[in-house]
Write an enzyme that holds these catalytic residues in place. Structure first.
Site, mmCIF file in Angstrom:
data_model
loop_
_atom_site.group_PDB
_atom_site.id
_atom_site.type_symbol
_atom_site.label_atom_id
_atom_site.label_comp_id
_atom_site.label_asym_id
_atom_site.label_seq_id
_atom_site.Cartn_x
_atom_site.Cartn_y
_atom_site.Cartn_z
ATOM 1 N N ASN A 11 5.416 1.658 5.478
ATOM 2 C CA ASN A 11 6.422 1.057 6.450
ATOM 3 C C ASN A 11 6.410 -0.520 5.958
ATOM 4 O O ASN A 11 5.491 -1.367 6.164
ATOM 5 C CB ASN A 11 6.112 0.973 7.849
ATOM 6 C CG ASN A 11 6.645 0.213 8.728
ATOM 7 O OD1 ASN A 11 7.786 -0.245 8.354
ATOM 8 N ND2 ASN A 11 6.322 0.172 9.890
ATOM 9 N N LYS A 13 8.185 -2.873 6.622
ATOM 10 C CA LYS A 13 8.952 -3.631 7.799
ATOM 11 C C LYS A 13 9.710 -4.662 7.223
ATOM 12 O O LYS A 13 10.836 -4.460 6.424
ATOM 13 C CB LYS A 13 7.424 -4.492 8.486
ATOM 14 C CG LYS A 13 6.329 -3.349 8.852
ATOM 15 C CD LYS A 13 5.480 -3.997 9.616
ATOM 16 C CE LYS A 13 4.609 -2.682 10.043
ATOM 17 N NZ LYS A 13 3.344 -3.277 11.009
ATOM 18 N N HIS A 98 8.821 2.805 16.521
ATOM 19 C CA HIS A 98 7.470 2.161 16.078
ATOM 20 C C HIS A 98 7.143 0.944 17.246
ATOM 21 O O HIS A 98 8.102 0.719 17.871
ATOM 22 C CB HIS A 98 7.776 1.349 14.677
ATOM 23 C CG HIS A 98 6.714 0.665 14.112
ATOM 24 N ND1 HIS A 98 6.318 -0.513 14.611
ATOM 25 C CD2 HIS A 98 5.915 1.103 13.164
ATOM 26 C CE1 HIS A 98 5.150 -0.859 13.993
ATOM 27 N NE2 HIS A 98 4.847 0.211 13.087
ATOM 28 N N GLU A 100 6.335 -1.870 17.345
ATOM 29 C CA GLU A 100 7.131 -2.994 17.041
ATOM 30 C C GLU A 100 8.551 -3.192 17.577
ATOM 31 O O GLU A 100 9.298 -4.141 18.264
ATOM 32 C CB GLU A 100 7.118 -3.716 15.629
ATOM 33 C CG GLU A 100 5.798 -4.231 15.328
ATOM 34 C CD GLU A 100 5.456 -3.986 13.844
ATOM 35 O OE1 GLU A 100 6.479 -3.979 13.068
ATOM 36 O OE2 GLU A 100 4.206 -4.165 13.585
ATOM 37 N N GLU A 170 -0.200 5.664 15.924
ATOM 38 C CA GLU A 170 -0.564 4.041 15.811
ATOM 39 C C GLU A 170 -1.140 3.532 17.027
ATOM 40 O O GLU A 170 -0.278 2.979 17.799
ATOM 41 C CB GLU A 170 0.972 3.627 15.194
ATOM 42 C CG GLU A 170 1.226 4.324 14.091
ATOM 43 C CD GLU A 170 2.024 3.331 13.107
ATOM 44 O OE1 GLU A 170 1.755 3.026 12.026
ATOM 45 O OE2 GLU A 170 3.086 2.631 13.786
ATOM 46 N N GLY A 176 -1.715 -3.999 12.285
ATOM 47 C CA GLY A 176 -1.676 -5.348 11.576
ATOM 48 C C GLY A 176 -2.871 -6.284 11.986
ATOM 49 O O GLY A 176 -2.803 -7.585 11.866
ATOM 50 N N SER A 216 -3.852 -0.564 10.342
ATOM 51 C CA SER A 216 -4.986 -1.140 9.447
ATOM 52 C C SER A 216 -5.706 -0.077 8.533
ATOM 53 O O SER A 216 -6.715 -0.300 8.304
ATOM 54 C CB SER A 216 -5.833 -1.974 10.245
ATOM 55 O OG SER A 216 -5.274 -2.994 10.804
#
Ligand code: PGA
Length: 253
Positions: A11, A13, A98, A100, A170, A176, A216
């Protein structure tokens, strides 16, 4: 994991211009083990998809995915990208939900169900993301929360309709942050997710649906995570931006 597909998806991003993206793909091709049986999916930003499709056309090992698609079919939705568009530029996959997108763009479960519908109508495999925030784990409501994310979004589909579904667990606190779930935390949640799939769609469906870990995951920890019984691969953010790291992860099975 054994009989299930092995999948590593990158991904990217909102990273990489076109020229950066092309060199990253070339780097991945140089580093990729030719004998790998892992499915590799690259998810660049939407404007790069068409060029990457041309660049990877003769490479059956590399598949393309979008990072999002609209819940609408088409029309006056400035800035949005439809599932049909994504399919038309060579994607076989699309990431849906996702964290985000849930957090920065307020995507909710009802909307995500519509997005999955659009993806399936266009013969795309949804990579559907679920996972709890740090405070939800601290309150010990993470299992219930993940169950709700799955059931609210998927309940109106049949197992047959969801044949192409991939799930990605996730934990938001791991994305991150450099804080990876331990193998025990990952395995425990993946097994739980598989149990929820079994209760909702039956054992056959649960046994064959890939569940990826994301958060991560890197060249150092991928091997241990992928060795967990119910972890079928990874959705990789930061570490997918460096060809050598991404390829080490692919080679971690
Ligand atoms: P990360 O991101 O690997 O950088 O933690 C994973 C993701 O957001 O899919």
């Amino acid at each position: 994991m054994g009989f299930r597909r092995k999948i590593v998806a990158g991904n990217w991003k909102m990273n990489n211009t076109l020229s950066e993206a092309l060199s990253l793909v070339d780097g991945i091709l140089t580093n990729l083990d030719a004998s790998t049986t892992t499915e590799v999916i690259l998810c660049p930003a939407a404007p790069l998809l068409s060029a990457l499709d041309s660049h990877t056309k003769n490479l059956p090992k590399i598949k393309l995915g979008a990072q999002n698609c609209s819940e609408h079919v088409s029309g006056a939705y400035t800035g949005e990208v439809s599932a049909a568009m994504v399919k038309s530029v060579g994607c076989d996959y699309v990431i849906i939900g996702h964290s985000e997108r849930r957090m920065c763009f307020n995507e909710n479960n009802k909307q995500l169900a519509e997005k999955i519908k659009r993806a399936l109508e266009n013969n795309l495999s949804p990579i559907f993301c679920i996972g709890e925030k740090k405070e939800e784990r601290e309150k010990n409501i993470h299992f219930n929360l993940v169950k709700t994310q799955i059931t609210e979004v998927l309940q109106n589909f049949s197992a047959k309709e969801l044949d192409k579904l991939i799930l990605a667990y996730e934990p938001v606190w791991a994305i991150g942050t450099g804080l990876t779930a331990t193998t025990q935390q990952a395995q425990e949640m993946h097994a739980f997710i598989r149990k929820v799939l079994e209760e909702t769609f039956g054992k056959l469906f649960a046994d064959k649906t890939p569940i990826l870990y994301g958060g991560s995951c890197n060249a150092q920890n991928a091997k241990d995570l992928f060795a967990c019984d119910d972890v079928d691969g990874g959705l990789i953010g930061g570490a997918s931006l460096k060809a050598s790291d991404f390829c080490s992860i692919i080679n971690s099975f």
